[in-house]
Design an enzyme around this catalytic site. Structure first.
Site, PDB file in Angstrom:
ATOM      1  N   LYS A 143       0.817  -1.195   0.000  1.00  0.00           N
ATOM      2  CA  LYS A 143       0.000   0.000   0.000  1.00  0.00           C
ATOM      3  C   LYS A 143       0.865   1.267   0.000  1.00  0.00           C
ATOM      4  O   LYS A 143       0.410   2.336  -0.380  1.00  0.00           O
ATOM      5  CB  LYS A 143      -0.877   0.033   1.272  1.00  0.00           C
ATOM      6  CG  LYS A 143      -1.871  -1.088   1.369  1.00  0.00           C
ATOM      7  CD  LYS A 143      -2.614  -1.010   2.724  1.00  0.00           C
ATOM      8  CE  LYS A 143      -3.530  -2.185   2.944  1.00  0.00           C
ATOM      9  NZ  LYS A 143      -4.106  -2.169   4.301  1.00  0.00           N
ATOM     10  N   GLY A 144       2.082   1.131   0.468  1.00  0.00           N
ATOM     11  CA  GLY A 144       2.924   2.292   0.784  1.00  0.00           C
ATOM     12  C   GLY A 144       3.172   3.284  -0.335  1.00  0.00           C
ATOM     13  O   GLY A 144       3.404   4.457  -0.079  1.00  0.00           O
ATOM     14  N   ASP A 203      14.485  -1.030   1.833  1.00  0.00           N
ATOM     15  CA  ASP A 203      15.204  -1.188   3.098  1.00  0.00           C
ATOM     16  C   ASP A 203      16.297  -2.241   2.920  1.00  0.00           C
ATOM     17  O   ASP A 203      17.435  -1.912   2.584  1.00  0.00           O
ATOM     18  CB  ASP A 203      14.185  -1.553   4.188  1.00  0.00           C
ATOM     19  CG  ASP A 203      14.810  -1.644   5.569  1.00  0.00           C
ATOM     20  OD1 ASP A 203      16.030  -1.437   5.686  1.00  0.00           O
ATOM     21  OD2 ASP A 203      14.082  -1.932   6.531  1.00  0.00           O
ATOM     22  N   ARG A 219      -0.515   6.864   7.233  1.00  0.00           N
ATOM     23  CA  ARG A 219      -0.317   6.896   5.769  1.00  0.00           C
ATOM     24  C   ARG A 219      -0.722   8.241   5.174  1.00  0.00           C
ATOM     25  O   ARG A 219      -0.227   8.644   4.128  1.00  0.00           O
ATOM     26  CB  ARG A 219      -1.146   5.797   5.084  1.00  0.00           C
ATOM     27  CG  ARG A 219      -0.669   4.391   5.382  1.00  0.00           C
ATOM     28  CD  ARG A 219      -1.325   3.409   4.414  1.00  0.00           C
ATOM     29  NE  ARG A 219      -1.220   2.032   4.860  1.00  0.00           N
ATOM     30  CZ  ARG A 219      -0.182   1.234   4.626  1.00  0.00           C
ATOM     31  NH1 ARG A 219       0.858   1.689   3.966  1.00  0.00           N
ATOM     32  NH2 ARG A 219      -0.163  -0.012   5.064  1.00  0.00           N
TER      33      ARG A 219
HETATM   34  P1  5GP Z   1      12.740  -4.447   2.190  1.00  0.00           P
HETATM   35  O1  5GP Z   1      12.206  -5.697   1.552  1.00  0.00           O
HETATM   36  O2  5GP Z   1      13.524  -3.596   1.219  1.00  0.00           O
HETATM   37  O3  5GP Z   1      13.522  -4.769   3.431  1.00  0.00           O
HETATM   38  O4  5GP Z   1      11.516  -3.636   2.728  1.00  0.00           O
HETATM   39  C1  5GP Z   1      10.705  -2.920   1.882  1.00  0.00           C
HETATM   40  C2  5GP Z   1       9.332  -2.714   2.442  1.00  0.00           C
HETATM   41  O5  5GP Z   1       9.340  -2.637   3.864  1.00  0.00           O
HETATM   42  C3  5GP Z   1       8.782  -1.400   1.963  1.00  0.00           C
HETATM   43  O6  5GP Z   1       8.083  -1.563   0.752  1.00  0.00           O
HETATM   44  C4  5GP Z   1       7.890  -0.963   3.121  1.00  0.00           C
HETATM   45  O7  5GP Z   1       6.616  -1.533   2.981  1.00  0.00           O
HETATM   46  C5  5GP Z   1       8.568  -1.554   4.336  1.00  0.00           C
HETATM   47  N1  5GP Z   1       9.474  -0.583   4.989  1.00  0.00           N
HETATM   48  C6  5GP Z   1      10.819  -0.574   4.978  1.00  0.00           C
HETATM   49  N2  5GP Z   1      11.316   0.447   5.694  1.00  0.00           N
HETATM   50  C7  5GP Z   1      10.241   1.114   6.164  1.00  0.00           C
HETATM   51  C8  5GP Z   1      10.098   2.304   6.975  1.00  0.00           C
HETATM   52  O8  5GP Z   1      11.045   2.965   7.399  1.00  0.00           O
HETATM   53  N3  5GP Z   1       8.824   2.669   7.249  1.00  0.00           N
HETATM   54  C9  5GP Z   1       7.734   1.998   6.802  1.00  0.00           C
HETATM   55  N4  5GP Z   1       6.538   2.462   7.143  1.00  0.00           N
HETATM   56  N5  5GP Z   1       7.823   0.890   6.042  1.00  0.00           N
HETATM   57  C10 5GP Z   1       9.076   0.459   5.730  1.00  0.00           C
END
Ligand code: 5GP
Length: 169
Positions: A37-38, A97, A159
């Site tokens: 959703k982000g 992330d 959000r």
């Molecule tokens: P990754 O797979 O790269 O570790 O994480 C990506 C997903 O984790 C992003 O699409 C998001 O949904 C969530 N995410 C990562 N870091 C953050 C953050 O600082 N805040 C929020 N709200 N979601 C995050």
């Protein structure tokens, strides 16, 4: 809530990203795949600045649940409807992330043979985490900290904030 990136900084950066994206695609049609959703607010703001013919579709993956740390498991919750085979496809992500979600998503989308597959993320922690994310465009590189707002949640809250914020401890 502490403001990390203001609304006007987000607007200004989205203008810049859109003009680079417009220069890349020219008149070619593009499928915009918004990762729910982000990315919903960023995708909406970006889409309205694009000048090429645009088809918008959505995909939803989940890796976090209500936690602030990645579970390391990427699950496809909603697939896109539009066929991307032979079409320019631009994945619109909220934040990178660990890079796991994006990596998983790109591997899956590549098997569907789009004409091109590019990625834009509003935010990335990749540099702070010490790796290079497979992104064509990034809004802002941020530190390794948990942010909310402008589409990003904590347990589904925040959000709607028009800025990127840091939750106070
Ligand atoms: P990754 O797979 O790269 O570790 O994480 C990506 C997903 O984790 C992003 O699409 C998001 O949904 C969530 N995410 C990562 N870091 C953050 C953050 O600082 N805040 C929020 N709200 N979601 C995050």
């Amino acid at each position: 809530m502490k403001v990390l990136i203001t609304q006007s900084a987000l607007d200004g950066r989205t203008d810049e990203l859109a003009s680079e994206i417009n220069a890349t695609y020219g008149e070619e049609p593009v499928v915009l795949l918004c990762v729910l959703k982000g990315a919903y607010i960023f995708a909406a703001d970006l889409a309205r600045r694009l000048t090429c013919p645009v088809v918008v579709d959505f995909i939803q993956v989940s890796s976090y649940g209500d936690s602030t740390v990645s579970s390391g498991v990427v699950q496809l919750k909603r697939d896109h409807d539009v066929n991307i085979e032979g079409r320019h496809t631009l994945v619109v992500e909220d934040i990178v992330d660990s890079g796991l979600t994006l990596e998983h998503l790109l591997a899956m989308l590549r098997t569907r043979r789009p004409r091109s597959l590019r990625t834009v993320a509003m935010l990335s922690k990749a540099r702070a985490r010490g790796f290079e994310a497979p992104l064509d465009w990034v809004g802002f590189e941020i530190e390794n900290q948990f942010v909310v707002g402008y589409g990003l949640d904590h347990a589904e809250n925040y959000r709607n904030l028009p800025y990127i914020g840091l939750m106070e401890e």
